[in-house]
Design an enzyme around this catalytic site. Structure first.
Site, PDB file in Angstrom:
ATOM      1  N   GLU A  16     -36.058  27.491 -74.414  1.00  0.00           N
ATOM      2  CA  GLU A  16     -36.407  27.714 -75.819  1.00  0.00           C
ATOM      3  C   GLU A  16     -36.616  29.193 -76.099  1.00  0.00           C
ATOM      4  OE1 GLU A  16     -39.776  25.335 -76.804  1.00  0.00           O
ATOM      5  OE2 GLU A  16     -38.915  23.528 -75.907  1.00  0.00           O
TER       6      GLU A  16
ATOM      7  N   CYS B 183     -39.370  35.724 -78.828  1.00  0.00           N
ATOM      8  CA  CYS B 183     -40.096  35.165 -77.687  1.00  0.00           C
ATOM      9  C   CYS B 183     -39.078  34.447 -76.805  1.00  0.00           C
ATOM     10  CB  CYS B 183     -41.171  34.194 -78.166  1.00  0.00           C
ATOM     11  SG  CYS B 183     -42.081  33.384 -76.825  1.00  0.00           S
TER      12      CYS B 183
ATOM     13  N   CYS C 116     -41.883  25.109 -65.637  1.00  0.00           N
ATOM     14  CA  CYS C 116     -42.947  25.957 -65.093  1.00  0.00           C
ATOM     15  C   CYS C 116     -43.714  25.162 -64.053  1.00  0.00           C
ATOM     16  CB  CYS C 116     -43.875  26.420 -66.215  1.00  0.00           C
ATOM     17  SG  CYS C 116     -45.194  27.535 -65.672  1.00  0.00           S
TER      18      CYS C 116
ATOM     19  N   CYS D 258     -50.700  24.491 -66.138  1.00  0.00           N
ATOM     20  CA  CYS D 258     -51.758  24.639 -67.150  1.00  0.00           C
ATOM     21  C   CYS D 258     -51.823  23.377 -67.999  1.00  0.00           C
ATOM     22  CB  CYS D 258     -51.488  25.863 -68.013  1.00  0.00           C
ATOM     23  SG  CYS D 258     -51.505  27.420 -67.085  1.00  0.00           S
TER      24      CYS D 258
ATOM     25  N   CYS E 142     -50.385  23.107 -71.828  1.00  0.00           N
ATOM     26  CA  CYS E 142     -49.059  23.669 -72.085  1.00  0.00           C
ATOM     27  C   CYS E 142     -47.969  22.624 -71.897  1.00  0.00           C
ATOM     28  CB  CYS E 142     -48.812  24.856 -71.165  1.00  0.00           C
ATOM     29  SG  CYS E 142     -47.224  25.666 -71.437  1.00  0.00           S
TER      30      CYS E 142
ATOM     31  N   GLY F 128     -41.990  29.046 -68.827  1.00  0.00           N
ATOM     32  CA  GLY F 128     -42.027  29.662 -67.505  1.00  0.00           C
ATOM     33  C   GLY F 128     -43.117  30.711 -67.357  1.00  0.00           C
ATOM     34  N   GLU F 129     -43.421  31.048 -66.119  1.00  0.00           N
ATOM     35  CA  GLU F 129     -44.340  32.128 -65.760  1.00  0.00           C
ATOM     36  C   GLU F 129     -43.495  33.330 -65.329  1.00  0.00           C
ATOM     37  OE1 GLU F 129     -46.595  34.914 -64.639  1.00  0.00           O
ATOM     38  OE2 GLU F 129     -47.729  33.181 -65.392  1.00  0.00           O
TER      39      GLU F 129
ATOM     40  N   SER G 161     -46.243  38.017 -70.396  1.00  0.00           N
ATOM     41  CA  SER G 161     -47.425  37.173 -70.273  1.00  0.00           C
ATOM     42  C   SER G 161     -47.511  36.574 -68.871  1.00  0.00           C
ATOM     43  CB  SER G 161     -47.354  36.041 -71.306  1.00  0.00           C
ATOM     44  OG  SER G 161     -48.438  35.153 -71.170  1.00  0.00           O
TER      45      SER G 161
ATOM     46  N   SER H 190     -53.117  35.216 -69.834  1.00  0.00           N
ATOM     47  CA  SER H 190     -53.621  33.930 -70.337  1.00  0.00           C
ATOM     48  C   SER H 190     -54.955  33.659 -69.660  1.00  0.00           C
ATOM     49  CB  SER H 190     -52.608  32.818 -70.031  1.00  0.00           C
ATOM     50  OG  SER H 190     -51.395  33.049 -70.709  1.00  0.00           O
ATOM     51  N   LEU H 191     -56.027  33.936 -70.364  1.00  0.00           N
ATOM     52  CA  LEU H 191     -57.360  33.819 -69.782  1.00  0.00           C
ATOM     53  C   LEU H 191     -57.948  32.420 -70.014  1.00  0.00           C
ATOM     54  CD1 LEU H 191     -59.296  35.679 -68.226  1.00  0.00           C
ATOM     55  CD2 LEU H 191     -60.426  36.153 -70.399  1.00  0.00           C
ATOM     56  N   HIS H 192     -58.187  32.086 -71.274  1.00  0.00           N
ATOM     57  CA  HIS H 192     -58.504  30.736 -71.744  1.00  0.00           C
ATOM     58  C   HIS H 192     -59.856  30.166 -71.336  1.00  0.00           C
ATOM     59  CE1 HIS H 192     -54.529  30.962 -73.233  1.00  0.00           C
ATOM     60  NE2 HIS H 192     -53.922  30.696 -72.109  1.00  0.00           N
TER      61      HIS H 192
ATOM     62  N   ASN I 294     -52.252  24.573 -79.297  1.00  0.00           N
ATOM     63  CA  ASN I 294     -51.175  23.780 -79.874  1.00  0.00           C
ATOM     64  C   ASN I 294     -51.278  22.339 -79.397  1.00  0.00           C
ATOM     65  OD1 ASN I 294     -49.490  25.879 -81.259  1.00  0.00           O
ATOM     66  ND2 ASN I 294     -49.477  26.723 -79.189  1.00  0.00           N
TER      67      ASN I 294
ATOM     68  N   CYS J  48     -43.999  26.918 -77.177  1.00  0.00           N
ATOM     69  CA  CYS J  48     -42.926  26.696 -76.210  1.00  0.00           C
ATOM     70  C   CYS J  48     -43.058  25.361 -75.487  1.00  0.00           C
ATOM     71  CB  CYS J  48     -42.903  27.832 -75.192  1.00  0.00           C
ATOM     72  SG  CYS J  48     -44.380  27.932 -74.169  1.00  0.00           S
TER      73      CYS J  48
END
Length: 353
Positions: free
Chosen positions: A93, A106, A113, A117, A120, A160-161, A192, A215-217, A291, A333
């Site tokens: 995507e 983006c 991935c 997470c 996600c 993906g990472e 990211s 990406s802390l979160h 999301n 994504c």
């Protein structure tokens, strides 16, 4: 003989092939410009080359394309989401966004991935493989062709990472920024990561100029490990120290991405812990209402995100809420790829990846 994907070749690698054929060095610069400036899709379009050389290129190399499987245009802003089919049939995507400073894209860096997470969609359909430098570039070139615009900035925040595909991503950066090619300044690129500490330090040492988004979160080690398994391997203190190292080495302020999830990480206590973690660090906190995805119960109300932002600001943290784009087309994504993969699996009588 298997053909080589020419879009992934550096000018130096391309020059080595041509010199082996007895061609002059300047031919490599010509071909590289045809590929990355004019973005031709056929060797026959390289009209400054001899017919013999074009035929030889055709025999040894290929110029791959991505096919638009789905194209969703937002009815509330100018966001466009693409589901691209890769030459091997997999999907990625790409999201085109319109900002006051220009067009931003983006892009994805992997098919799926493996970071796991919990909030996600990218990880749900499973990890398949890394994208090549060419497949990352093609997300830019194909989008420009379809949208009729020039991409001004780039974020590697799609499927993906990126730092899990480190070598290909760095090769992509060098191709993207090459003055004989697309020529984008890497200061207009953000990458990211969920927190692969050794790679953050390695990227810092390269001093490429890219912006690091982490990406802390969650500021709580136990809670972060629950929603982001990477924290078990690279604990939060190590991650924050790597972020400090990135700023000290590059002079580039780090962005902390924080998806606010009701009942998980959006309380006043969380804000206080986050402020304590980031004390003295040159960074910016980018708050994102999580999301919603079908397979998870995670949700966020806008007023709660705003209250969290206000509390962080009261505590002296530089924080803003990210502008939401393309909410009506699932611009986050992973969701289109997951659905497309499931449809193919259902048609074949099997399960998802």
């Amino acid at each position: 003989m298997e053909q080589i994907d020419i879009l992934s070749l550096s000018p130096e690698a391309l020059r080595a092939y041509l010199e082996a054929w007895g061609e002059p060095k300047f031919r490599a610069k010509q071909i590289f410009g045809w590929l990355h400036q004019k973005q031709v899709t056929e060797f026959s379009q390289m009209t400054s080359l001899s017919l013999q050389l074009r035929e030889k290129l055709e025999q040894n190399f290929c110029i791959n394309r991505l096919n638009i499987e789905r194209r969703l245009a937002s009815s509330i802003d100018d966001t466009v989401k693409y589901l691209y089919r890769l030459p091997d049939g997999n999907f990625v995507e790409t999201v085109l966004m319109d900002y006051h400073h220009g067009k931003s894209l983006c892009i994805s860096t992997q098919v799926g991935c493996r970071m796991g997470c919990q909030f996600c969609a990218s990880t749900i359909a499973g990890y398949v493989r890394n994208l090549t430098p060419a497949e990352m570039l093609l997300q830019i070139y194909e989008t420009q062709r379809d949208a009729g615009c020039r991409i001004d900035s780039l974020v590697l925040m799609g499927i993906g990472e990126p730092l899990d595909n480190f070598e290909n991503v760095v090769a992509f950066f060098r191709l993207l920024s090459h003055p004989d090619g697309f020529g984008m300044s890497l200061r207009h690129v953000a990458v990211s990561t969920c927190g692969l500490v050794p790679r953050i330090r390695e990227l810092a040492d390269m001093r490429l100029g890219v912006t690091l988004s982490v990406s802390l979160h969650s500021p709580d080690a136990r809670r972060r490990s629950e929603i982001m398994p990477v924290n078990r391997k690279y604990p939060l203190p190590e991650l924050l120290e790597a972020c400090r190292y990135y700023f000290q080495t590059t002079g580039r302020r780090v962005t902390m991405e924080y998806a606010v999830i009701d009942g998980v990480n959006g309380t006043k206590a969380d804000a206080k812990k986050l402020a304590d973690c980031l004390h003295g660090m040159q960074c910016h906190v980018n708050l994102i209402p999580v999301n919603p995805i079908a397979e998870r119960s995670f949700r966020a109300f806008r007023k709660n995100v705003e209250q969290f932002e206000q509390e962080l600001r009261r505590l002296g943290v530089n924080a803003t809420i990210r502008r939401t784009l393309g909410s009506d087309i699932q611009a986050a994504c992973g969701q289109l790829r997951r659905d497309a993969s499931q449809q193919i699996a259902d048609a074949c009588g099997g399960g998802s990846n």
